[in-house]
Structure formats: C-alpha cells, structure tokens
Design a protein around this motif. Structure first.
Motif, PDB file in Angstrom:
ATOM      1  N   LYS A 231       0.826  -1.208   0.000  1.00  0.00           N
ATOM      2  CA  LYS A 231       0.000   0.000   0.000  1.00  0.00           C
ATOM      3  C   LYS A 231       0.858   1.255   0.000  1.00  0.00           C
ATOM      4  N   LYS A 232       2.007   1.208   0.664  1.00  0.00           N
ATOM      5  CA  LYS A 232       2.920   2.353   0.667  1.00  0.00           C
ATOM      6  C   LYS A 232       3.513   2.585  -0.719  1.00  0.00           C
ATOM      7  N   GLU A 233       3.711   1.505  -1.463  1.00  0.00           N
ATOM      8  CA  GLU A 233       4.369   1.594  -2.766  1.00  0.00           C
ATOM      9  C   GLU A 233       3.413   1.986  -3.896  1.00  0.00           C
ATOM     10  N   ILE A 234       2.122   1.757  -3.687  1.00  0.00           N
ATOM     11  CA  ILE A 234       1.159   2.001  -4.769  1.00  0.00           C
ATOM     12  C   ILE A 234       0.643   3.428  -4.690  1.00  0.00           C
ATOM     13  N   PRO A 235       0.779   4.200  -5.772  1.00  0.00           N
ATOM     14  CA  PRO A 235       0.332   5.602  -5.754  1.00  0.00           C
ATOM     15  C   PRO A 235      -1.189   5.717  -5.710  1.00  0.00           C
ATOM     16  N   ILE A 236      -1.659   6.896  -5.339  1.00  0.00           N
ATOM     17  CA  ILE A 236      -3.095   7.160  -5.334  1.00  0.00           C
ATOM     18  C   ILE A 236      -3.477   7.899  -6.625  1.00  0.00           C
ATOM     19  N   PRO A 237      -4.722   7.826  -7.029  1.00  0.00           N
ATOM     20  CA  PRO A 237      -5.164   8.551  -8.228  1.00  0.00           C
ATOM     21  C   PRO A 237      -5.063  10.067  -8.032  1.00  0.00           C
ATOM     22  N   PHE A 238      -5.008  10.802  -9.143  1.00  0.00           N
ATOM     23  CA  PHE A 238      -4.965  12.259  -9.082  1.00  0.00           C
ATOM     24  C   PHE A 238      -5.632  12.825 -10.331  1.00  0.00           C
ATOM     25  N   ARG A 239      -6.092  14.051 -10.226  1.00  0.00           N
ATOM     26  CA  ARG A 239      -6.696  14.729 -11.364  1.00  0.00           C
ATOM     27  C   ARG A 239      -5.628  15.557 -12.042  1.00  0.00           C
ATOM     28  N   GLU A 240      -5.412  15.325 -13.334  1.00  0.00           N
ATOM     29  CA  GLU A 240      -4.319  16.000 -14.021  1.00  0.00           C
ATOM     30  C   GLU A 240      -4.755  17.259 -14.772  1.00  0.00           C
ATOM     31  N   GLU A 241      -6.064  17.508 -14.863  1.00  0.00           N
ATOM     32  CA  GLU A 241      -6.542  18.725 -15.523  1.00  0.00           C
ATOM     33  C   GLU A 241      -7.926  19.077 -14.994  1.00  0.00           C
ATOM     34  N   GLU A 242      -8.451  20.198 -15.410  1.00  0.00           N
ATOM     35  CA  GLU A 242      -9.761  20.645 -14.933  1.00  0.00           C
ATOM     36  C   GLU A 242     -10.856  19.685 -15.397  1.00  0.00           C
ATOM     37  N   CYS A 243     -11.913  19.595 -14.587  1.00  0.00           N
ATOM     38  CA  CYS A 243     -13.017  18.707 -14.942  1.00  0.00           C
ATOM     39  C   CYS A 243     -14.343  19.425 -14.726  1.00  0.00           C
ATOM     40  N   SER A 244     -15.445  18.717 -14.990  1.00  0.00           N
ATOM     41  CA  SER A 244     -16.771  19.311 -14.887  1.00  0.00           C
ATOM     42  C   SER A 244     -17.303  19.321 -13.456  1.00  0.00           C
ATOM     43  N   MET A 245     -16.528  18.786 -12.521  1.00  0.00           N
ATOM     44  CA  MET A 245     -16.923  18.704 -11.101  1.00  0.00           C
ATOM     45  C   MET A 245     -18.280  18.009 -10.941  1.00  0.00           C
ATOM     46  N   CYS A 246     -18.440  16.888 -11.611  1.00  0.00           N
ATOM     47  CA  CYS A 246     -19.703  16.139 -11.535  1.00  0.00           C
ATOM     48  C   CYS A 246     -19.850  15.386 -10.219  1.00  0.00           C
ATOM     49  N   GLN A 247     -18.754  15.225  -9.492  1.00  0.00           N
ATOM     50  CA  GLN A 247     -18.736  14.545  -8.190  1.00  0.00           C
ATOM     51  C   GLN A 247     -18.859  13.016  -8.282  1.00  0.00           C
ATOM     52  N   THR A 248     -18.830  12.462  -9.498  1.00  0.00           N
ATOM     53  CA  THR A 248     -18.963  11.015  -9.644  1.00  0.00           C
ATOM     54  C   THR A 248     -17.882  10.266  -8.870  1.00  0.00           C
ATOM     55  N   CYS A 249     -16.665  10.761  -8.922  1.00  0.00           N
ATOM     56  CA  CYS A 249     -15.561  10.077  -8.244  1.00  0.00           C
ATOM     57  C   CYS A 249     -15.797  10.008  -6.743  1.00  0.00           C
ATOM     58  N   GLU A 250     -16.244  11.107  -6.184  1.00  0.00           N
ATOM     59  CA  GLU A 250     -16.471  11.153  -4.735  1.00  0.00           C
ATOM     60  C   GLU A 250     -17.668  10.287  -4.344  1.00  0.00           C
ATOM     61  N   GLU A 251     -18.736  10.366  -5.142  1.00  0.00           N
ATOM     62  CA  GLU A 251     -19.956   9.626  -4.818  1.00  0.00           C
ATOM     63  C   GLU A 251     -19.788   8.116  -4.978  1.00  0.00           C
ATOM     64  N   SER A 252     -18.905   7.705  -5.885  1.00  0.00           N
ATOM     65  CA  SER A 252     -18.757   6.266  -6.150  1.00  0.00           C
ATOM     66  C   SER A 252     -17.624   5.615  -5.372  1.00  0.00           C
ATOM     67  N   CYS A 253     -16.843   6.386  -4.633  1.00  0.00           N
ATOM     68  CA  CYS A 253     -15.722   5.811  -3.887  1.00  0.00           C
ATOM     69  C   CYS A 253     -16.240   4.822  -2.841  1.00  0.00           C
ATOM     70  N   PRO A 254     -15.756   3.591  -2.852  1.00  0.00           N
ATOM     71  CA  PRO A 254     -16.273   2.582  -1.915  1.00  0.00           C
ATOM     72  C   PRO A 254     -15.976   2.859  -0.442  1.00  0.00           C
ATOM     73  N   VAL A 255     -14.995   3.734  -0.165  1.00  0.00           N
ATOM     74  CA  VAL A 255     -14.616   3.970   1.237  1.00  0.00           C
ATOM     75  C   VAL A 255     -14.670   5.446   1.619  1.00  0.00           C
ATOM     76  N   ASN A 256     -15.364   6.252   0.813  1.00  0.00           N
ATOM     77  CA  ASN A 256     -15.491   7.683   1.089  1.00  0.00           C
ATOM     78  C   ASN A 256     -14.137   8.379   1.231  1.00  0.00           C
ATOM     79  N   ALA A 257     -13.168   7.936   0.427  1.00  0.00           N
ATOM     80  CA  ALA A 257     -11.822   8.522   0.510  1.00  0.00           C
ATOM     81  C   ALA A 257     -11.625   9.683  -0.451  1.00  0.00           C
ATOM     82  N   MET A 258     -12.414   9.731  -1.529  1.00  0.00           N
ATOM     83  CA  MET A 258     -12.168  10.697  -2.604  1.00  0.00           C
ATOM     84  C   MET A 258     -12.685  12.085  -2.258  1.00  0.00           C
ATOM     85  N   ASP A 259     -11.885  13.076  -2.588  1.00  0.00           N
ATOM     86  CA  ASP A 259     -12.259  14.490  -2.440  1.00  0.00           C
ATOM     87  C   ASP A 259     -12.282  15.104  -3.829  1.00  0.00           C
TER      88      ASP A 259
END
Length: 270
Positions: free
Chosen positions: A184-212
């Motif tokens: 887990k220490k070695e595996i990177p986390i996802p990131f947003r590389e450019e602007e988006c529509s802020m639809c919130q899909t990533c946050e709403e679908s995160c299985p552990v409520n980790a996404m901001d």
C-alpha cells in the motif's frame, strides 16, 4: 431455493462473474436476490440474511485477501449455520491467503462454507501500465463460472454433502498483514491532471469515502487503490502514475514471467 448473491466490484470483474452465477441459478429454478455492496452507503444497510436458504459472496482479491473493508464488513454478519460459497476475482498475480482467510472469517461468523472459486480478470493496474490478462474474464472463465454455480447448488441442496477443507497454508496472516502495509505504501493514489466538470462522480462512487472531488485526489491513508474513480470518471481526467517499476519488482520477487501471469486459469475449490 431462495439465494442471496452479495458482491463487491469496484471495477467490474466481480460483477461480470456475479451476472453469470445469477443467470445460472435462475436457470436452475432458484429465486436470486442480488446485492451490490460496492458503494459505501450500501454496506451501511442491513441485509436480512434470514430470508435466504443460502448465500453466495463475490469479492476481488487485494493484497492476497478479500479487501480489508470487506473483511471488516463480514464481521457484522451472523451466519446462523447458513450454507455459503465465495468466489474471488484477481488479476493473475497471487491469490495468497484469500481462500483460507475467508473460510476462517465465515466459520467464525457461523456460516458453513461449502465451496470457493477464483476467476481471472484484467488487472486493475493495467490502468497504470501493466498488461495482465487484458481480455479476461473470457468465455472459458464464464463456462467455469457456470460449472462452479452448478456444483455449488448441488451442495446447497445436499445432492453433494461436501464442504470446503483446505490444507494448512505455510503463509501466516501476520506475514500477509506486512505485505499489505508494504504494498500500500508503494502504490500511488489517483490524481486529477486537468480541470473537470466537477460532476462529483468520483467522490460519490468511492467505496470507502476517501475521494475528495474538490482536491482531485483521495485521502492517502483511507484510499484502497481500487481505481473505481479512474474507471468511472466521465471526463477521463483522473489518472494514476505509471507502475511498471512495481510490476517488475513483483515479477522479480515472485519469479513469475509475463507468460505465467497471463496464462492463469480460473478454478473451483470444493
């Protein structure tokens, strides 16, 4: 027979096998109620297991076991002597202690485990440059899933009275805990590389409520690296760093070749 089918499937592999299992059970004249517990909110709901004569669970394998979030969730269930089966999906590297661990958990929760299976699917980290089992699960896997369902159903109905009994593993839970922490220490986390529509899909679908969604990345300590946010991002702006270095390290540590890893076979354990 009324059967509950409960599965966790952040990127879709487990859901594909669950669909095959459900269709085959219905073909065998069973009533099947399906529960997709991938979303955090779904795992907060109480499932009335008492209405079912048997339960089939489906989980991916993370760090050699069912995901920790699922292992914790299973501890909230009471089996009350109910027959159960578990199928796993994995990308082809290692199933580790998955079968042994799930048997211990379910037995402690008073379930009777009568069968397990493991199915190969495209690896989640193909999104980070790996090339593992990209066309899996395939038709051969689906046929094995049908066979698994028939054999499991026979055990549910006592046509076959066997239960699962594994040989002791030389790997300890403590060793796998250390592997999980290290990886887990070695595996990177996802990131947003450019602007988006802020639809919130990533946050709403995160299985552990980790996404901001506002920050475009998850909480590092909470994130389980399932990459559901990357797969589901409608704008395609969530990414993960290239992980070819980690892939090479895993191959070196396990002494596996690309050919071995990409020739894994799905199988049933009875």
């Amino acid at each position: 027979m009324k059967i509950g089918l409960i599965y966790f499937s952040p990127t879709g592999n487990t859901a594909k096998i669950a669909e095959i299992v459900k269709n085959k059970l219905v073909e065998l004249h069973n009533e099947v109620e399906e529960f997709n517990i991938t979303n955090y909110s779904e795992r907060q709901k109480k499932i009335d297991l008492g209405q079912f004569e048997a339960i089939i669970f489906g989980f991916p394998i993370y760090y050699w076991r069912a995901p920790r979030v699922i292992r914790d969730w299973l501890l909230t269930l009471k089996g009350e002597g109910k027959k159960s089966s578990v199928f796993f999906t994995y990308g082809g590297v290692n199933v580790g202690l998955a079968h042994h661990n799930i048997k211990n958990i379910l037995t402690n929760q008073n379930f009777i485990l009568i069968s397990t299976a493991e199915f190969v699917g495209k690896h989640t980290y193909n999104l980070a440059g790996w090339k593992l089992n990209e066309s899996r699960p395939n038709q051969e896997d689906f046929e094995i899933a049908k066979d698994y369902t028939v054999k499991t159903y026979k055990r549910f109905t006592d046509e076959d009275t066997g239960i699962v009994d594994f040989e002791p593993s030389h790997i300890t839970e403590e060793a796998v805990d250390r592997i999980e922490i290290m990886l887990k220490k070695e595996i990177p986390i996802p990131f947003r590389e450019e602007e988006c529509s802020m639809c919130q899909t990533c946050e709403e679908s995160c299985p552990v409520n980790a996404m901001d969604a506002d920050n475009g990345k998850p909480n590092r300590s909470t994130c389980i690296r399932c990459l559901r946010c990357v797969v589901n991002c409608p704008d395609g702006v969530l990414k993960i760093e290239n992980m070819l270095v980690q892939y090479q390290l895993i191959k070196k540590a396990t002494k596996f070749t690309d050919e071995i890893l990409n020739s894994r076979k799905s199988k049933i354990l009875l």
